[in-house]
Design a protein around this motif. Structure first.
Motif, PDB file in Angstrom:
ATOM      1  N   ASN A 153       0.440  -8.233 -10.842  1.00  0.00           N
ATOM      2  CA  ASN A 153       0.296  -7.159  -9.868  1.00  0.00           C
ATOM      3  C   ASN A 153       1.481  -7.209  -8.909  1.00  0.00           C
ATOM      4  OD1 ASN A 153      -2.096  -6.465 -11.039  1.00  0.00           O
ATOM      5  ND2 ASN A 153      -3.384  -7.153  -9.363  1.00  0.00           N
ATOM      6  N   ILE A 154       1.890  -6.059  -8.446  1.00  0.00           N
ATOM      7  CA  ILE A 154       3.006  -5.948  -7.505  1.00  0.00           C
ATOM      8  C   ILE A 154       2.435  -5.687  -6.116  1.00  0.00           C
ATOM      9  CG2 ILE A 154       5.060  -4.631  -6.873  1.00  0.00           C
ATOM     10  CD1 ILE A 154       5.334  -3.965  -9.905  1.00  0.00           C
ATOM     11  N   THR A 155       2.910  -6.446  -5.142  1.00  0.00           N
ATOM     12  CA  THR A 155       2.464  -6.294  -3.763  1.00  0.00           C
ATOM     13  C   THR A 155       3.651  -5.922  -2.891  1.00  0.00           C
ATOM     14  OG1 THR A 155       0.748  -7.959  -4.130  1.00  0.00           O
ATOM     15  CG2 THR A 155       1.296  -7.451  -1.840  1.00  0.00           C
ATOM     16  N   LEU A 156       3.476  -4.843  -2.121  1.00  0.00           N
ATOM     17  CA  LEU A 156       4.518  -4.369  -1.217  1.00  0.00           C
ATOM     18  C   LEU A 156       3.957  -4.365   0.210  1.00  0.00           C
ATOM     19  CD1 LEU A 156       4.668  -1.963  -3.849  1.00  0.00           C
ATOM     20  CD2 LEU A 156       6.936  -2.306  -2.956  1.00  0.00           C
ATOM     21  N   THR A 157       4.764  -4.780   1.169  1.00  0.00           N
ATOM     22  CA  THR A 157       4.321  -4.788   2.566  1.00  0.00           C
ATOM     23  C   THR A 157       5.391  -4.157   3.452  1.00  0.00           C
ATOM     24  OG1 THR A 157       5.249  -6.975   3.008  1.00  0.00           O
ATOM     25  CG2 THR A 157       2.953  -6.904   2.281  1.00  0.00           C
ATOM     26  N   ARG A 158       4.925  -3.649   4.589  1.00  0.00           N
ATOM     27  CA  ARG A 158       5.821  -3.080   5.588  1.00  0.00           C
ATOM     28  C   ARG A 158       5.094  -2.951   6.912  1.00  0.00           C
ATOM     29  NH1 ARG A 158       6.066   2.981   3.142  1.00  0.00           N
ATOM     30  NH2 ARG A 158       3.917   3.554   3.519  1.00  0.00           N
ATOM     31  N   PRO A 159       5.864  -2.884   7.994  1.00  0.00           N
ATOM     32  CA  PRO A 159       5.245  -2.582   9.281  1.00  0.00           C
ATOM     33  C   PRO A 159       4.714  -1.150   9.272  1.00  0.00           C
ATOM     34  CG  PRO A 159       7.471  -3.428   9.580  1.00  0.00           C
ATOM     35  CD  PRO A 159       7.282  -3.181   8.120  1.00  0.00           C
ATOM     36  N   VAL A 160       3.733  -0.893  10.078  1.00  0.00           N
ATOM     37  CA  VAL A 160       3.180   0.449  10.180  1.00  0.00           C
ATOM     38  C   VAL A 160       4.224   1.378  10.790  1.00  0.00           C
ATOM     39  CG1 VAL A 160       1.403   1.854  11.288  1.00  0.00           C
ATOM     40  CG2 VAL A 160       0.835  -0.387  10.357  1.00  0.00           C
ATOM     41  N   THR A 161       4.471   2.484  10.086  1.00  0.00           N
ATOM     42  CA  THR A 161       5.413   3.506  10.546  1.00  0.00           C
ATOM     43  C   THR A 161       4.794   4.867  10.237  1.00  0.00           C
ATOM     44  OG1 THR A 161       6.578   3.711   8.435  1.00  0.00           O
ATOM     45  CG2 THR A 161       7.389   2.026   9.970  1.00  0.00           C
ATOM     46  N   ARG A 162       5.554   5.921  10.424  1.00  0.00           N
ATOM     47  CA  ARG A 162       5.078   7.260  10.045  1.00  0.00           C
ATOM     48  C   ARG A 162       4.824   7.349   8.548  1.00  0.00           C
ATOM     49  NH1 ARG A 162       8.779  11.319  13.690  1.00  0.00           N
ATOM     50  NH2 ARG A 162       7.940  10.606  15.676  1.00  0.00           N
ATOM     51  N   GLU A 163       5.506   6.490   7.766  1.00  0.00           N
ATOM     52  CA  GLU A 163       5.315   6.496   6.313  1.00  0.00           C
ATOM     53  C   GLU A 163       3.937   5.982   5.904  1.00  0.00           C
ATOM     54  OE1 GLU A 163       8.777   4.339   4.882  1.00  0.00           O
ATOM     55  OE2 GLU A 163       9.772   6.245   4.491  1.00  0.00           O
ATOM     56  N   THR A 164       3.226   5.323   6.816  1.00  0.00           N
ATOM     57  CA  THR A 164       1.877   4.840   6.520  1.00  0.00           C
ATOM     58  C   THR A 164       0.969   5.995   6.120  1.00  0.00           C
ATOM     59  OG1 THR A 164       2.130   2.940   7.971  1.00  0.00           O
ATOM     60  CG2 THR A 164      -0.115   3.632   7.505  1.00  0.00           C
ATOM     61  N   ALA A 165       1.178   7.148   6.712  1.00  0.00           N
ATOM     62  CA  ALA A 165       0.364   8.323   6.370  1.00  0.00           C
ATOM     63  C   ALA A 165       0.564   8.726   4.910  1.00  0.00           C
ATOM     64  CB  ALA A 165       0.703   9.481   7.301  1.00  0.00           C
ATOM     65  N   LYS A 166       1.766   8.490   4.349  1.00  0.00           N
ATOM     66  CA  LYS A 166       2.010   8.813   2.942  1.00  0.00           C
ATOM     67  C   LYS A 166       1.086   8.002   2.039  1.00  0.00           C
ATOM     68  CE  LYS A 166       6.933   9.924   3.421  1.00  0.00           C
ATOM     69  NZ  LYS A 166       8.293   9.534   2.994  1.00  0.00           N
ATOM     70  N   ILE A 167       0.963   6.717   2.338  1.00  0.00           N
ATOM     71  CA  ILE A 167       0.086   5.850   1.540  1.00  0.00           C
ATOM     72  C   ILE A 167      -1.362   6.284   1.695  1.00  0.00           C
ATOM     73  CG2 ILE A 167      -0.844   3.491   1.329  1.00  0.00           C
ATOM     74  CD1 ILE A 167       1.851   3.633   0.112  1.00  0.00           C
ATOM     75  N   ALA A 168      -1.769   6.571   2.915  1.00  0.00           N
ATOM     76  CA  ALA A 168      -3.162   6.978   3.170  1.00  0.00           C
ATOM     77  C   ALA A 168      -3.498   8.253   2.397  1.00  0.00           C
ATOM     78  CB  ALA A 168      -3.385   7.161   4.663  1.00  0.00           C
ATOM     79  N   ARG A 169      -2.615   9.247   2.417  1.00  0.00           N
ATOM     80  CA  ARG A 169      -2.872  10.502   1.681  1.00  0.00           C
ATOM     81  C   ARG A 169      -2.891  10.255   0.173  1.00  0.00           C
ATOM     82  NH1 ARG A 169       0.426  12.734   5.822  1.00  0.00           N
ATOM     83  NH2 ARG A 169       2.281  12.459   4.538  1.00  0.00           N
ATOM     84  N   TRP A 170      -1.908   9.470  -0.332  1.00  0.00           N
ATOM     85  CA  TRP A 170      -1.860   9.176  -1.766  1.00  0.00           C
ATOM     86  C   TRP A 170      -3.106   8.409  -2.199  1.00  0.00           C
ATOM     87  CZ3 TRP A 170      -1.418   4.241  -4.058  1.00  0.00           C
ATOM     88  CH2 TRP A 170      -1.276   4.254  -5.436  1.00  0.00           C
ATOM     89  N   PHE A 171      -3.472   7.399  -1.444  1.00  0.00           N
ATOM     90  CA  PHE A 171      -4.631   6.578  -1.798  1.00  0.00           C
ATOM     91  C   PHE A 171      -5.903   7.418  -1.787  1.00  0.00           C
ATOM     92  CE2 PHE A 171      -7.653   3.039  -1.461  1.00  0.00           C
ATOM     93  CZ  PHE A 171      -7.099   2.164  -2.379  1.00  0.00           C
ATOM     94  N   ASP A 172      -6.040   8.318  -0.812  1.00  0.00           N
ATOM     95  CA  ASP A 172      -7.208   9.196  -0.735  1.00  0.00           C
ATOM     96  C   ASP A 172      -7.305  10.083  -1.971  1.00  0.00           C
ATOM     97  OD1 ASP A 172      -9.529  10.245   0.622  1.00  0.00           O
ATOM     98  OD2 ASP A 172      -8.330  12.050   1.030  1.00  0.00           O
ATOM     99  N   GLN A 173      -6.168  10.606  -2.439  1.00  0.00           N
ATOM    100  CA  GLN A 173      -6.154  11.440  -3.644  1.00  0.00           C
ATOM    101  C   GLN A 173      -6.482  10.640  -4.890  1.00  0.00           C
ATOM    102  OE1 GLN A 173      -2.204  12.998  -3.692  1.00  0.00           O
ATOM    103  NE2 GLN A 173      -2.632  14.623  -2.202  1.00  0.00           N
ATOM    104  N   ILE A 174      -5.888   9.468  -5.009  1.00  0.00           N
ATOM    105  CA  ILE A 174      -6.011   8.690  -6.240  1.00  0.00           C
ATOM    106  C   ILE A 174      -7.408   8.095  -6.412  1.00  0.00           C
ATOM    107  CG2 ILE A 174      -5.196   6.421  -5.465  1.00  0.00           C
ATOM    108  CD1 ILE A 174      -3.942   8.038  -8.637  1.00  0.00           C
TER     109      ILE A 174
END
Length: 141
Positions: A59-80
């Motif tokens: 499995n691949i794990t990616l991390t980052r500080p919370v930024t405006r891009e966090t919303a991209k993950i939230a929207r994608w995860f909600d769809q998927i």
């Protein structure tokens, strides 16, 4: 002049199924393991045959500080999570000036875990999010 890889801190850009999910500070788990079946042939006492079996991908794990891009993950995860369907994607290692170093085509990505940030006003550490994905294989480009 050669690039000094130790003088740079790479970033990792992630896109899945055409969705640009932004850049991440860390990326771990780019790897595979081949199961080996040992076969001892009768009458041959000097070695055992080592036969390759299934390939399992980490499995691949990616991390980052919370930024405006966090919303991209939230929207994608909600769809998927409404309809989980494996999608191909790409991870690109970038220099600090955002020029590509290397990229991996990742096949059959499905989300395993998204861990949102923990906010602690008493801590000086940045709030971090983590995305873990499973996949069916990768190729270097």
């Amino acid at each position: 002049m050669t690039d000094n890889i130790f003088a740079t801190t790479p970033f990792f850009k992630l896109a899945i199924g055409g969705n640009d999910l932004g850049t991440f500070q860390t990326c771990s788990g780019l790897g595979a393991e081949v199961e080996i079946e040992t076969y001892a042939e009768g009458g041959n006492n000097s070695f055992d045959w080592q036969l390759p079996g299934r390939v399992t991908w980490s499995n691949i794990t990616l991390t980052r500080p919370v930024t405006r891009e966090t919303a991209k993950i939230a929207r994608w995860f909600d769809q998927i999570v409404q309809h989980v369907e494996p999608k191909d994607g790409e991870i690109v290692a970038l220099k600090p000036d955002l020029t590509p170093i290397i990229s991996w085509q990742v096949h059959g990505i499905v989300p395993v875990r998204w861990q949102g940030p923990s906010f602690d006003p008493g801590s000086s550490e940045a709030a971090v999010e983590t995305l873990e994905i499973a996949h069916e294989g990768l190729k270097v480009f």
